[in-house]
Structure formats: structure tokens, C-alpha cells
Design an enzyme around this catalytic site. Sequence first.
Site, PDB file in Angstrom:
ATOM      1  N   LYS A 254      58.273  -1.308  53.873  1.00  0.00           N
ATOM      2  CA  LYS A 254      57.689  -1.377  55.215  1.00  0.00           C
ATOM      3  C   LYS A 254      56.880  -2.657  55.339  1.00  0.00           C
ATOM      4  CE  LYS A 254      54.774   1.100  58.469  1.00  0.00           C
ATOM      5  NZ  LYS A 254      54.030   2.321  58.776  1.00  0.00           N
TER       6      LYS A 254
ATOM      7  N   LYS B 250      61.979  -1.056  57.242  1.00  0.00           N
ATOM      8  CA  LYS B 250      61.386  -1.088  58.581  1.00  0.00           C
ATOM      9  C   LYS B 250      60.567  -2.348  58.749  1.00  0.00           C
ATOM     10  CE  LYS B 250      57.835   1.290  61.139  1.00  0.00           C
ATOM     11  NZ  LYS B 250      56.591   1.944  60.892  1.00  0.00           N
TER      12      LYS B 250
HETATM   13  C1  PBG Z   1      52.386   4.256  61.273  1.00  0.00           C
HETATM   14  C2  PBG Z   1      53.683   3.846  61.817  1.00  0.00           C
HETATM   15  C3  PBG Z   1      53.939   2.695  62.557  1.00  0.00           C
HETATM   16  C4  PBG Z   1      55.264   2.769  62.930  1.00  0.00           C
HETATM   17  C5  PBG Z   1      55.797   3.932  62.395  1.00  0.00           C
HETATM   18  N1  PBG Z   1      54.795   4.576  61.686  1.00  0.00           N
HETATM   19  C6  PBG Z   1      53.036   1.616  62.991  1.00  0.00           C
HETATM   20  C7  PBG Z   1      52.380   0.775  61.995  1.00  0.00           C
HETATM   21  O1  PBG Z   1      52.657   0.826  60.803  1.00  0.00           O
HETATM   22  O2  PBG Z   1      51.504   0.038  62.420  1.00  0.00           O
HETATM   23  C8  PBG Z   1      55.955   1.752  63.768  1.00  0.00           C
HETATM   24  C9  PBG Z   1      57.052   2.258  64.594  1.00  0.00           C
HETATM   25  C10 PBG Z   1      57.456   1.351  65.674  1.00  0.00           C
HETATM   26  O3  PBG Z   1      56.904   0.245  65.897  1.00  0.00           O
HETATM   27  O4  PBG Z   1      58.381   1.747  66.382  1.00  0.00           O
HETATM   28  N2  PBG Z   1      52.280   4.299  59.914  1.00  0.00           N
HETATM   29 ZN    ZN Z   2      50.006   4.677  59.580  1.00  0.00          ZN
END
Ligand code: PBG
Ligand code: ZN
Length: 330
Positions: free
Chosen positions: A203, A255
Site C-alpha cells: 500500500k 493499492k
Molecule cells: C484507510 C484506507 C484508505 C483507502 C482505503 N483504506 C485511505 C488512506 O490510506 O489514506 C483509500 C481508498 C481510496 O482512495 O479509494 N486505511
Molecule cells: Zn487507515
Amino acid sequence: MTDWTKKLNTPTFTRLRRLRRSPALRELFTEVEFSLDDLVLPIFVDEGTTDFTPIKSMPGVSRIPENKLEREIEKYARAGIKSVMTFGISHHKDHAGSDTWRPDGLVARMASRIKKSVPDMIVMSDTCFCEYTTHGHCGVVHNGDVENDATLLNLGKQAVAAAQAGADVIAPSAAMDGQVAAIRAALDANGLTGTPVFSYSTKFASALYGPFREAAESALLGDRKAYQMNPMNRREAVRESLADEAEGADALMVKPAGAYLDIIREIRDATRLPLGAYQVSGEYAMIKFAAAAGAIDEARVVRETIGAIKRAGADMIFTYFAMDLALQGI
Ligand code: PBG
Ligand code: ZN
């Protein structure tokens, strides 16, 4: 002038166009396809409203009021959606995000409501704290730092609460080291040995999460660069996913997706686990706003981007376009 084409060895020429001559031929020779079976729809559920709230930065996406969740899920099921990822909009935020592990907290209620209305709907419970903490970080904050190991304990508690409420899949997105092992241990200790962990294993600290922060009403000031990954690091991206595999993850995820196709491919080649990819809010918004401006053909770009994510090596795709695609009949 000499006719140079005579010099070309036309009979043995490679003519790739031969297989593109008709729609039927093109379909026959398509290498990659995706279907609704491959898609997961992320949803936002607000415990504090009774009306749908459109999210301005994500045209077409609304926060679902909790009291209309069942009806909304039935609508998705009728359209052919088979799997959702739940995100809660909490009105019970505190320093640690303790609502997430209460048996009657929002995380648990989303799972139980969905499973009650459509038992076959796969509920993936996004397992994190940022929507439930007053500071907006994905864990316990101490002296300005997100504390990895204190957060692990809470992740375990949240995972157990979600699974006991009926969540089919636990999907930790907190980007803490050891999160899969901690969740696996907590689930197993509570007799939930059959609940899989689908880790957001690679991530990135991406600017493409911008619209999500509005959608989830995140209170975050600052960024998540101390726990999410540097977008420039490919070797580390593979290490992240392999570390989660070693901790017992049942499936891995990259992601965002579209700007990270090289990462998807590299992880695909490095593991035999199922691999998902998340087409995030900013990817969705870029397509929606460009289409609204008349710059691109939305339906075609959606199919092209999701197809490319699959081609790169993702088995399943998390996308806010899933419902549009279901209604258009893919
Ligand atoms: C939170 C989370 C996020 C997303 C999914 N889970 C945001 C982040 O990490 O700031 C992002 C999903 C998206 O932008 O569609 N842990
Ligand atoms: Zn989070």
C-alpha cells in the site's frame, strides 16, 4: 523510383492484423477478460444520517445511511454484485478508534446488517482505524508517532469483532508491520480459523487517495508516509507483499492500481497467492471528471483500465465502477 515493396518478403511477413479483421475474431483472440465475479465494490456507510450524501469529489458515489444499508445491498445483489468492502463513517471517534472493536460498533453492524439482508454477499471488512480516530491516523498515536505494536493489538480486536459479526474476509489496510500475523493469531485464538485475511499488503502513500479522505470524513492532518510505502520503491513493494505472505495472508493486494501495473506484475510473478488491486478514489475521480468534461469515453476507459489491471496480474479488482459495470451488463 524503384518499387521497394517488391523487395519485401510478403509471403512470410508477420501480419498481426490477420487476427483483428472482425469483431468475432478479435473476441476469440482476446487474452484477458474480466467479469463481475472479479470485482469488489467499496462502500461508505454513515451511522449518523438518514439520507444518502453525495461525495462531491467522487461523482456518482454517495455515503449510504446506515438505516438504508440493507435495501442498498439488495439492490447491488440484484444487479449482480457479489462482494463489497465496507468503510464506516463514524460519529463515535476517539483516540484509538475503539468503536471498531465493539460488538455493537459500526464495523460489526455493517457486517451483520449486510449478511442478514443478503447472506451470499461477500463482506470484506476494511480493517483500519483512520475513519474512527479523532486524529485520522491508522492506529494508536503516541508522541506524534503511530505506534506499530499497540496498533497490532487493536487490529486483532477489530478483526475478531468483524468476523464474529459475520464478515467473510478481514482486509487490514493500516499498513502496520506484523498486521497479518497479529490478526491471524487473534482470529485463531477466538475460534475463527476459517476467516481469511486479505491484506492490503503493498500500500503506497499515494496522493490518489484524496477523494477518499472526503468520502470517509477523515480527520487527518499531515500524511501517512511513515507507515505507507514510498511510491518510487519497486523492490520494497515486493518485500511488503512477501512479508505478509510469510505471516499467513490468504491473499495480497496492491493499492493504488493503475499507476502501479509494474508492481502488480512483479508481485504476481513472485507469489502463488491470489492478488487483488485497488483502483482507488483518485483513479475513479480522474476518469469521472475527464468524462464529464467530454475528454474521454467513460465506459471504454473504465473497461480499458480495469482490463489492464487484470492483464498486469490482478485476479480481482476493487473498484467504485463495479455497480456501473453491473448495470451496464458486463
Ligand atoms: C484507510 C484506507 C484508505 C483507502 C482505503 N483504506 C485511505 C488512506 O490510506 O489514506 C483509500 C481508498 C481510496 O482512495 O479509494 N486505511
Ligand atoms: Zn487507515
